[in-house]
Scaffold this active site. Structure first.
Site, PDB file in Angstrom:
ATOM      1  N   VAL A 178       0.853  -1.195   0.000  1.00 44.29           N
ATOM      2  CA  VAL A 178       0.000   0.000   0.000  1.00 44.29           C
ATOM      3  C   VAL A 178       0.882   1.236   0.000  1.00 44.29           C
ATOM      4  CG1 VAL A 178      -1.781   1.302   1.222  1.00 44.29           C
ATOM      5  CG2 VAL A 178      -1.867  -1.198   1.192  1.00 44.29           C
ATOM      6  N   LYS A 213      -6.070  -1.088  -2.410  1.00 42.23           N
ATOM      7  CA  LYS A 213      -5.335  -0.523  -1.268  1.00 42.23           C
ATOM      8  C   LYS A 213      -6.296  -0.055  -0.176  1.00 42.23           C
ATOM      9  CE  LYS A 213      -1.719   1.075  -4.423  1.00 42.23           C
ATOM     10  NZ  LYS A 213      -1.214   2.247  -5.174  1.00 42.23           N
TER      11      LYS A 213
END
Length: 446
Positions: A143, A216
């Site tokens: 992420v 994400k």
């Protein structure tokens, strides 16, 4: 003489990120040896798709390059696997196979985690049930590349209560939107430039469609709110419908447009989330995040507002986060719950309230404003303002409605009714306004 047995590493993927990991580990070897209390890190094998392809990094001495997965997965001497091959098919076999073999795993694969998070969590629980030393799963690079947001979610907010996470979490689209805003580029021109610079894949759908950002956001939602949600349920709109005209109207309003992933508490037990282009005021912290840079703002009870800004992709930012995970494992750091505890009293709802920007293209007709007002009234949508630039081309005439705070579903109902009218040309574009206090932000930035 070393005081600790070496950690032997197998890397899946010898491309951009894999090469970066090798370079960092080899270049910093003396420093990392001290940092890990004299635990050597040995890259034993690298698995690649094409053995004949030239590598842009120096393969370490005594390291074997192979194209067979089992050369690493079935090698008992390798106790740490790094997965940077991408995808969700073979990569799943590699990650699950490594965990089942008792090897620690470091991955940068956000799509894999977003898709299989519950299965990964269940497998770790099963594997570690009777083990004295747990098998670890690390994914800092998954992420926002080089931004240490995962570790922060796992450690810095455990005594806090998060109310909202909002962020620019895809570098390709932020680069494109910056080009459209600052450079006056069309969508196609911005995409072409992003492709030339390597920010966009050959098929940029995951980026421009918002799907990369959604993966994400799904991971962040679990970490920040304890909510388990299928990413397909998260409302997702990319940037393909945006035009130069939208940036002109955003400037009239004193701000700009960013593709933002948002997850927020709408009640004590309900979490809403979406990925969408959003209007942000000129004085907003996210408005000044330009180019391929990523940024995440975490709003919480104790820390109020924490903003993380940095490089979200690329060889060295991503490799750096992978190396940080590798070092943490070599130091013996433990993460018993890599995704933080679930909070079963929290539920996901795919509706939320916001101020909305609605852009309509139209043909000349009488009573357009009246009909807009009637349809909005029918669905309990209050209009804050109507914006219209001077008309330069009759075939591209458009105006914008800015609503008061209303529900997403109400806006969808309004758009559906308006699209059924003769004077409405084509699909209507709408997007949320990020902040409720947008008017004060607009006045301070104008």
């Amino acid at each position: 003489m070393y005081s600790n047995a070496p950690r032997k590493i197998g890397i899946f993927g010898g491309g951009v990120v894999g090469g970066g990991i090798v370079e960092i580990l080899e270049t910093k070897k003396p420093y990392l040896l001290q940092l890990t209390d004299k635990t050597p890190l040995e890259i034993a094998k690298i698995c690649v798709r094409d053995l004949q392809k030239p590598r842009d990094f120096q393969v370490p001495e005594n390291c074997i390059v192979t194209d067979k997965y089992d050369d690493i997965l079935q090698d008992d001497s390798i106790d740490m696997v790094i997965e940077v091959m991408g995808g969700t098919t073979d990569a799943k076999d590699v990650v699950f196979g490594a965990l089942k073999a008792g090897k620690d795993v470091v991955t940068a694969n956000k799509a894999l985690i977003a898709k299989y998070l519950p299965e990964i969590e269940a497998l770790l629980t099963k594997i570690n049930k009777d083990r004295e030393v747990d098998v670890e799963f690390r994914y800092e690079a998954a992420v926002c590349g080089g931004i240490p947001v995962i570790r922060s979610m796992q450690s810095d907010f455990v005594g806090d209560s998060i109310t909202m996470m909002s962020g620019i979490i895809n570098g390709c689209t932020n680069f494109m939107l910056t080009a459209m805003d600052k450079g006056g580029y069309t969508y196609d021109e911005a995409l072409s430039q992003a492709s030339d610079l390597g920010y966009a894949e050959a098929d940029p759908t995951l980026d421009v469609g918002g799907f990369d950002a959604r993966s994400k956001l799904r991971i962040l939602m679990r970490l920040g709110f304890g909510v388990e949600v299928d990413e397909e349920e998260i409302a997702c709109r990319g940037i393909t419908e945006l035009s130069k005209l939208d940036f002109e109207y955003a400037k009239m309003m004193g701000g700009t447009i960013k593709l933002i992933g948002v997850a927020k508490k709408v009640s004590d037990t309900k979490i809403a989330a979406f990925v969408s282009p959003c209007y942000v005021t000129g004085d907003d912290a996210l408005a000044s995040v330009n180019g391929a840079t990523n940024a995440i703002e975490v709003s919480s009870k104790n820390l109020v507002s924490s903003i993380y800004i940095g490089q979200g992709a690329g060889r060295y930012p991503t490799a750096n986060s992978c190396v940080n995970d590798i070092i943490a494992l070599a130091k013996g750091d433990k993460t018993p719950l890599p995704f933080n505890p679930r909070e079963d009293d929290k539920i996901f709802v795919n509706n939320y309230d916001s101020v909305f920007y609605i852009r309509l293209k139209y043909r000349d007709s009488l009573g357009i404003t009246r009909m807009c007002g009637e349809i909005c009234e029918k669905h309990n949508v209050s209009i804050h303002s109507i914006l219209q630039n001077p008309i330069t081309r009759r075939d591209d005439a458009a105006f914008v409605l800015v609503t008061e705070k209303v529900s997403l579903q109400s806006v969808k109902n309004v758009c559906a009714d308006l699209e059924g009218l003769d004077w409405c040309r084509g699909p209507i574009f709408y997007m949320p306004v990020l902040r409720e206090d947008w008017i004060s932000g607009m006045s301070s930035s104008s």
